[in-house]
Scaffold this motif. Structure first.
Motif, PDB file in Angstrom:
ATOM      1  N   VAL A  59      49.472  94.894  28.067  1.00  0.00           N
ATOM      2  CA  VAL A  59      49.421  96.229  28.651  1.00  0.00           C
ATOM      3  C   VAL A  59      50.851  96.696  28.885  1.00  0.00           C
ATOM      4  O   VAL A  59      51.601  96.054  29.630  1.00  0.00           O
ATOM      5  CB  VAL A  59      48.634  96.233  29.973  1.00  0.00           C
ATOM      6  N   ASP A  60      51.221  97.780  28.268  1.00  0.00           N
ATOM      7  CA  ASP A  60      52.541  98.367  28.472  1.00  0.00           C
ATOM      8  C   ASP A  60      52.372  99.602  29.347  1.00  0.00           C
ATOM      9  O   ASP A  60      51.756 100.590  28.936  1.00  0.00           O
ATOM     10  CB  ASP A  60      53.180  98.747  27.140  1.00  0.00           C
ATOM     11  N   VAL A  61      52.900  99.543  30.573  1.00  0.00           N
ATOM     12  CA  VAL A  61      52.721 100.646  31.522  1.00  0.00           C
ATOM     13  C   VAL A  61      53.858 101.656  31.422  1.00  0.00           C
ATOM     14  O   VAL A  61      53.897 102.625  32.200  1.00  0.00           O
ATOM     15  CB  VAL A  61      52.612 100.110  32.961  1.00  0.00           C
ATOM     16  N   SER A  85      45.737  99.496  39.107  1.00  0.00           N
ATOM     17  CA  SER A  85      44.941  98.568  38.297  1.00  0.00           C
ATOM     18  C   SER A  85      45.258  98.784  36.823  1.00  0.00           C
ATOM     19  O   SER A  85      45.536  99.902  36.390  1.00  0.00           O
ATOM     20  CB  SER A  85      43.442  98.795  38.520  1.00  0.00           C
ATOM     21  N   VAL A  86      45.201  97.686  36.078  1.00  0.00           N
ATOM     22  CA  VAL A  86      45.308  97.746  34.623  1.00  0.00           C
ATOM     23  C   VAL A  86      44.163  96.933  34.038  1.00  0.00           C
ATOM     24  O   VAL A  86      43.696  95.972  34.643  1.00  0.00           O
ATOM     25  CB  VAL A  86      46.664  97.206  34.117  1.00  0.00           C
ATOM     26  N   THR A  87      43.706  97.338  32.855  1.00  0.00           N
ATOM     27  CA  THR A  87      42.623  96.626  32.181  1.00  0.00           C
ATOM     28  C   THR A  87      43.063  96.291  30.765  1.00  0.00           C
ATOM     29  O   THR A  87      43.201  97.192  29.926  1.00  0.00           O
ATOM     30  CB  THR A  87      41.345  97.476  32.134  1.00  0.00           C
ATOM     31  N   PRO A  88      43.325  95.001  30.492  1.00  0.00           N
ATOM     32  CA  PRO A  88      43.736  94.634  29.134  1.00  0.00           C
ATOM     33  C   PRO A  88      42.575  94.796  28.166  1.00  0.00           C
ATOM     34  O   PRO A  88      41.415  94.599  28.507  1.00  0.00           O
ATOM     35  CB  PRO A  88      44.146  93.166  29.273  1.00  0.00           C
ATOM     36  N   GLU A  98      44.205  87.198  35.219  1.00  0.00           N
ATOM     37  CA  GLU A  98      43.011  86.856  34.463  1.00  0.00           C
ATOM     38  C   GLU A  98      43.138  87.326  33.014  1.00  0.00           C
ATOM     39  O   GLU A  98      43.962  88.188  32.690  1.00  0.00           O
ATOM     40  CB  GLU A  98      41.759  87.479  35.098  1.00  0.00           C
ATOM     41  N   ALA A  99      42.283  86.752  32.166  1.00  0.00           N
ATOM     42  CA  ALA A  99      42.332  87.101  30.751  1.00  0.00           C
ATOM     43  C   ALA A  99      41.634  88.421  30.453  1.00  0.00           C
ATOM     44  O   ALA A  99      41.969  89.110  29.488  1.00  0.00           O
ATOM     45  CB  ALA A  99      41.700  85.982  29.918  1.00  0.00           C
ATOM     46  N   THR A 100      40.656  88.806  31.249  1.00  0.00           N
ATOM     47  CA  THR A 100      39.891  90.022  30.996  1.00  0.00           C
ATOM     48  C   THR A 100      39.617  90.739  32.307  1.00  0.00           C
ATOM     49  O   THR A 100      39.775  90.184  33.395  1.00  0.00           O
ATOM     50  CB  THR A 100      38.547  89.706  30.310  1.00  0.00           C
TER      51      THR A 100
END
Length: 563
Positions: A270-272, A261-264, A241-243
């Protein structure tokens, strides 16, 4: 025996542009006027803009020409009565239409070149005779220039859906101007709008590097199901998804999965960083049947009485990780004779374990950081018993489709007409029975059943008899009418409306704005009708006699359907 062949009429159709020039390559069709999507004949115009359709049976038609352009499909049509013999020639002139100009930009206002933009007629505005949207190849659309500008012409309908396609981008209806949000990543533009501004939001990426804790070289690894073989362990892929908070899962053979989970933020990626895969821990899970307390070994008898071993599937969910995609396949495992599963390479941190035996309800349990063994109780749920029988009372094998009110769908295929089913989660279901033969005229009314957490519930299917013929005469703004057994509730959401569609009487035939239901059993029924935009709904009730015919004029009192 004597066969009489009737040749039918010949219909000559000429298609002209708005300025009167012949149009080559236009598709012409004769649609049955009072049907939905039934084309009697079709053809393509030649260099003179002409096409001749042979063998047309007498009847009422709509002659229609369609010219597929990059920007939009252009149509022209007129009614046509065909008698035996030579039909009068038909001339169709394509409309000049209006022009729509626009610009495609990103959320920062920078122009986006190379975006494919196209206008399509809304499903709700499509003529009834044309039926569903054509499944043929759709032109890719008009490309935006270096400044993000585009022009669409000619537009003749009152409104259109606009699609804007660019790899890894999605249209943002809230930020776009001159339009309002449509369905399936489109926006809608009205006839009074001459210029629009479309905003495309880039799908953010998640990137990083995967290494093993012991320095071992990873032959390959997967991120959200996509395989990577990068020698340095680097990955880069778009998020679903975009958001919003989203899940991403890293897996490699012989190592514990990473599930987080990541949240842009905005349009940023997003660089993990570097993710270190560990060997993880081993957890022993003892499976016990909730009813008997006995170990579940996966050994079951099949329909022939032979013993077989079923594979068990399990999934790992990181603690506090957002629900949603990616929906990765379960990992298979086979229990030992004592009902234990030895699960290796599991995360060291707490996680949720989901186990599905296919014979029990899916079981979920939280596994703490220090746990290395646990017992999982497997509940088969309620017994769902019943039968499927033909008009003579003989059992029939059929496909049963259970659809719960929240959208969960389960399929079961009992070997015979009598069935006992388990492992169906509790809830309110609509159950449809279908024979394997698609052309079969053996039909069954849908059933509604509340499956409890335990105990037994029964659902039966008897073939529809001759019954009563019910005809509903509807106003032109009605697109769909359902005939539902009993007192069906007013739908309070689009999902509830779609669930009611599964309960409708299975034998329906449309003629113009009337719908006829055949083989309707005696009883009390609910009629639910909706507009073509599916934004308003009408509900009324009626009683159906045991036989004969029943005709009714439906005069809707519209109520809004909440979105």
């Amino acid at each position: 025996m004597r066969l009489v062949l009737r040749r039918g009429a010949r219909v000559s159709i000429t298609v002209l542009s708005a300025v009167g020039a012949p149009v080559r390559g236009a598709r012409v069709e004769l649609w049955k006027q009072d049907a939905r999507g039934e084309s009697a004949r079709d053809g393509v115009t030649d260099s003179r803009g002409q096409a001749t359709l042979q063998g047309v049976p007498p009847g009422s038609y709509v002659a229609e020409a369609t010219l597929a352009r990059q920007a939009v499909d252009v149509h022209a049509s007129q009614p046509l009565e065909v008698q035996t013999g030579e039909a009068p020639p038909v001339t169709l002139r394509l409309e000049e239409g209006r022009t729509l100009r626009g610009t495609v930009v990103n959320p920062q206002g920078l122009p986006l070149p190379g975006v494919s933009v196209r206008a399509e007629l809304l499903s709700a505005d499509r003529p009834r005779y044309r039926g569903a949207q054509s499944i043929g190849r759709t032109p890719e659309g008009v490309r935006t220039d270096a400044e993000g500008h585009f022009t669409l012409r000619p537009l003749s309908a009152a409104r259109y859906t606009l699609s804007a396609t660019l790899a890894e981008h999605r249209i943002d209806g809230a930020l776009s101007q001159g339009v309002h949000a449509g369905e399936d990543e489109t926006v809608i533009v009205d006839k009074d709008t001459a210029e629009v501004r479309l905003v495309l939001r880039r799908i953010p990426h998640v990137r990083g590097r995967v290494v093993a804790e012991d320095g071992a070289k990873l032959e390959f690894f997967e991120v959200n199901g996509r395989r990577y073989k990068d020698p340095e362990g680097r990955f880069d892929l778009p998020l679903p998804e975009a958001t919003g908070a989203q899940r991403f899962v890293v897996r490699a053979r012989g190592y514990a999965p990473v599930d987080r989970s990541v949240t842009p933020g905005g349009d940023g990626d997003v660089d993990v960083g570097t993710l270190t895969l560990t060997r993880g821990r081993t957890v022993q899970v003892f499976l016990r049947d909730a009813a008997t307390g006995e170990p579940f070994t996966g050994r079951v008898r099949d329909d022939s009485g032979q013993w077989a071993t079923v594979a068990i599937g399990y999934r790992i969910h990181g603690d506090g990780v957002a629900d949603g995609p990616p929906y990765l396949p379960a990992t298979g495992a086979v229990p030992r004779k004592d009902g234990s599963l030895r699960l290796e390479h599991l995360p060291s941190a707490a996680f949720t374990l989901e186990v599905d035996t296919q014979l029990h309800l899916p079981a979920r349990v939280t596994v703490g950081e220090a746990e290395d063994n646990l017992t999982l109780s497997l509940d088969s749920g309620a017994r769902v018993t019943g039968y499927v029988r033909d008009a003579r009372g003989q059992p029939l094998g059929a496909e049963l489709v259970f659809t719960r009110s929240d959208g969960l769908t389960l399929q079961r295929s009992p070997a015979s007409g009598e069935f006992t089913l388990r492992a169906i989660p509790p809830g309110l279901y609509t159950v449809n029975a279908w024979l394997m033969e698609v052309t079969s005229e053996t039909l069954f009314p849908p059933r509604t059943v509340q499956v409890p957490p335990s105990g037994e519930v029964r659902v039966t299917f008897d073939e529809l008899g001759t019954g009563t013929t019910v005809t509903l005469r509807l106003p032109p703004d009605v697109d769909l009418a359902l005939l539902l057994p009993g007192q069906a509730p007013f739908p309070d959401s689009p999902r509830a409306f779609e669930h009611l569609r599964l309960q409708q009487h299975p034998v329906a035939e449309w003629t113009g704005t009337s719908v006829t239901f055949r083989r309707v059993p005696k009883g009390h029924y609910t009629v639910i009708a909706s507009t073509r935009d599916k934004d308003r709904v009408h509900r009324e009730e009626l009683d159906v006699p045991a036989e004969g015919t029943l005709s009714r004029d439906v005069k809707p009192v519209w109520m809004p359907l909440a979105r």
